[in-house]
Design an enzyme around this catalytic site. Structure first.
Site, PDB file in Angstrom:
ATOM      1  N   ARG A  16      16.964   0.692  -0.085  1.00 24.88           N
ATOM      2  CA  ARG A  16      16.994   0.100   1.258  1.00 24.88           C
ATOM      3  C   ARG A  16      15.622  -0.452   1.608  1.00 24.88           C
ATOM      4  O   ARG A  16      14.629  -0.169   0.955  1.00 24.88           O
ATOM      5  CB  ARG A  16      17.467   1.101   2.318  1.00 24.88           C
ATOM      6  CG  ARG A  16      16.640   2.332   2.477  1.00 24.88           C
ATOM      7  CD  ARG A  16      17.374   3.404   3.270  1.00 24.88           C
ATOM      8  NE  ARG A  16      16.556   4.583   3.492  1.00 24.88           N
ATOM      9  CZ  ARG A  16      15.956   4.879   4.635  1.00 24.88           C
ATOM     10  NH1 ARG A  16      16.069   4.062   5.677  1.00 24.88           N
ATOM     11  NH2 ARG A  16      15.242   5.973   4.777  1.00 24.88           N
ATOM     12  N   SER A 143      -0.105  -0.299   2.566  1.00 27.53           N
ATOM     13  CA  SER A 143       0.141  -0.796   3.916  1.00 27.53           C
ATOM     14  C   SER A 143      -1.183  -1.234   4.512  1.00 27.53           C
ATOM     15  O   SER A 143      -2.237  -0.654   4.196  1.00 27.53           O
ATOM     16  CB  SER A 143       0.758   0.292   4.796  1.00 27.53           C
ATOM     17  OG  SER A 143       0.692  -0.068   6.166  1.00 27.53           O
ATOM     18  N   TYR A 156      -0.373   8.989   7.912  1.00 22.00           N
ATOM     19  CA  TYR A 156       0.128   7.823   7.183  1.00 22.00           C
ATOM     20  C   TYR A 156      -1.033   6.941   6.702  1.00 22.00           C
ATOM     21  O   TYR A 156      -1.095   6.547   5.527  1.00 22.00           O
ATOM     22  CB  TYR A 156       1.060   7.025   8.089  1.00 22.00           C
ATOM     23  CG  TYR A 156       1.709   5.829   7.420  1.00 22.00           C
ATOM     24  CD1 TYR A 156       2.781   5.996   6.546  1.00 22.00           C
ATOM     25  CD2 TYR A 156       1.257   4.536   7.670  1.00 22.00           C
ATOM     26  CE1 TYR A 156       3.382   4.903   5.937  1.00 22.00           C
ATOM     27  CE2 TYR A 156       1.849   3.436   7.066  1.00 22.00           C
ATOM     28  CZ  TYR A 156       2.913   3.627   6.204  1.00 22.00           C
ATOM     29  OH  TYR A 156       3.494   2.540   5.599  1.00 22.00           O
ATOM     30  N   ALA A 157      -1.981   6.648   7.595  1.00 16.96           N
ATOM     31  CA  ALA A 157      -3.119   5.804   7.234  1.00 16.96           C
ATOM     32  C   ALA A 157      -3.960   6.454   6.146  1.00 16.96           C
ATOM     33  O   ALA A 157      -4.409   5.785   5.206  1.00 16.96           O
ATOM     34  CB  ALA A 157      -3.969   5.520   8.473  1.00 16.96           C
ATOM     35  N   LYS A 160      -2.231   6.103   2.775  1.00 12.79           N
ATOM     36  CA  LYS A 160      -2.279   4.742   2.234  1.00 12.79           C
ATOM     37  C   LYS A 160      -3.697   4.364   1.790  1.00 12.79           C
ATOM     38  O   LYS A 160      -3.868   3.651   0.796  1.00 12.79           O
ATOM     39  CB  LYS A 160      -1.756   3.754   3.268  1.00 12.79           C
ATOM     40  CG  LYS A 160      -0.259   3.919   3.578  1.00 12.79           C
ATOM     41  CD  LYS A 160       0.599   3.764   2.337  1.00 12.79           C
ATOM     42  CE  LYS A 160       2.083   3.804   2.642  1.00 12.79           C
ATOM     43  NZ  LYS A 160       2.927   3.631   1.433  1.00 12.79           N
ATOM     44  N   ILE A 189       6.644  -6.163   8.546  1.00 13.95           N
ATOM     45  CA  ILE A 189       7.753  -6.789   7.827  1.00 13.95           C
ATOM     46  C   ILE A 189       9.050  -6.502   8.582  1.00 13.95           C
ATOM     47  O   ILE A 189       9.280  -5.389   9.054  1.00 13.95           O
ATOM     48  CB  ILE A 189       7.853  -6.252   6.386  1.00 13.95           C
ATOM     49  CG1 ILE A 189       6.501  -6.412   5.664  1.00 13.95           C
ATOM     50  CG2 ILE A 189       8.962  -6.958   5.618  1.00 13.95           C
ATOM     51  CD1 ILE A 189       5.994  -7.839   5.541  1.00 13.95           C
TER      52      ILE A 189
END
Length: 246
Positions: A16, A143, A156-157, A160, A189
Site C-alpha cells: 500500500r 523522509s 520519526y525524525a 530517518k 506525497i
C-alpha cells in the site's frame, strides 16, 4: 522505462501507499517482486488482486522487519526459492507522533525498531547475499523530516536521520563489491496520510512547498527505479529528495 527482466526485487511495506506503487512499477518493468506487509491483510489481498496479471512474478509475504529471527527466515526463504535477488527497497516504516515530553517510551522504541533497526536487519542479510554475486542495489526510503524534524515527530525524525547515516556508512563498506546503497527522501506525497489531514494542516503544508502541490507516488517510484537500475552504477551514498523544492 528501465528493463528489470531477470531481476528479483524485495519491497518492504510494498502492498500500500508509496511501497505499492514502487512494487507495481517494478512489476511493469519485468521484475519478479516480493512485496512484504505486516498487519493489513485486506490491503495485501487487494494488492494481489489488483496485480493478478503479474501473478507469476508477484509474491506477497508477511514480515515484521523489527524481528531479527523473522528477517533471517525470510532471507533463507528468498534464497531457497529464488537463488538470491538483486534489489532491496526498504520502504516499511511507521509513525507514532507525540511531543517528546509526553511521548510513551514504547512509541519511541516502536518507531526506532521498525524505521531504523529493521532496516539494519534487512541490509545485514541483503549484503551477505549480494556479496556472493558482487552486485546489488539497496534503496532506503527516508523522509525530508530527517532535515526538518517537525514538532511531535522526534522519534520519526531521529529514525530517518539515522537511516541517512546508515546508508552513507554502508555505501562505503560495499562500494568495491558492485553494491550501491542510496536513499530516496520523499516530501509531502499524496497518499492516505495526506488525505486524512485536516484542511488547515493540508493548506499549511502546501504553503511550504515551492511547487505548490503535493507529489505523487509515481514520482517517488521513478527515482527508486533509476537508483535500482544498472545505469545508476556510479551513484552511491546519495540522498535523492522528491519534495517539490522544500
Amino acid at each position: 522505462m528501465h528493463d528489470f527482466k531477470g531481476q528479483t526485487v524485495i519491497v518492504t511495506g510494498g502492498t500500500r501507499g508509496i511501497g505499492k506503487t514502487i512494487a507495481e512499477s517494478f512489476l511493469t518493468s519485468g521484475a519478479k517482486v516480493i512485496a512484504t506487509y505486516l498487519t493489513n491483510e485486506a490491503a495485501a489481498a487487494k494488492f494481489k488482486q489488483d496485480n493478478s496479471q503479474f501473478a507469476e512474478n508477484l509474491n506477497v509475504q508477511k514480515l515484521d522487519v523489527s524481528k531479527y529471527e523473522e528477517v533471517e527466515r525470510f532471507f533463507k526463504y528468498i534464497d531457497s526459492k529464488y537463488g538470491g535477488f538483486e534489489i532491496l527497497v526498504n520502504n516499511a516504516g511507521i509513525r507514532k507522533d507525540s511531543v517528546l515530553a509526553m511521548m510513551k517510551e514504547s512509541d519511541w522504541h516502536d518507531v526506532m525498531n521498525v524505521n531504523l533497526t529493521g532496516i539494519f536487519y534487512m541490509c545485514k542479510f541483503a549484503v551477505m547475499n549480494m556479496m556472493r554475486k558482487r552486485y546489488g542495489r539497496i534503496i532506503n526510503i527516508s523522509s525530508v523530516m530527517e532535515r526538518y524534524a517537525f514538532e511531535g515527530q522526534a522519534n520519526y525524525a531521529a529514525s530517518k536521520a539515522g537511516l541517512v547515516a546508515l546508508t552513507k556508512a554502508l555505501s562505503k563498506e560495499v562500494a568495491t563489491r558492485g553494491i550501491t546503497v542510496n536513499c530516496v527522501s520523499p516530501g509531502f506525497i499524496a497518499t492516505e496520510l495526506i488525505q486524512d489531514l485536516p484542511d488547515k494542516l493540508r493548506e499549511a503544508y502546501l504553503a511550504r512547498i515551492p511547487m505548490k502541490r503535493f507529489g505523487n507516488a509515481e514520482e517517488v517510484a521513478a527515482c527508486v527505479l533509476f537508483l535500482a537500475s544498472k545505469e545508476a552504477s556510479y551513484v552511491t551514498g546519495s540522498v535523492l529528495e522528491v519534495s517539490g523544492g522544500l
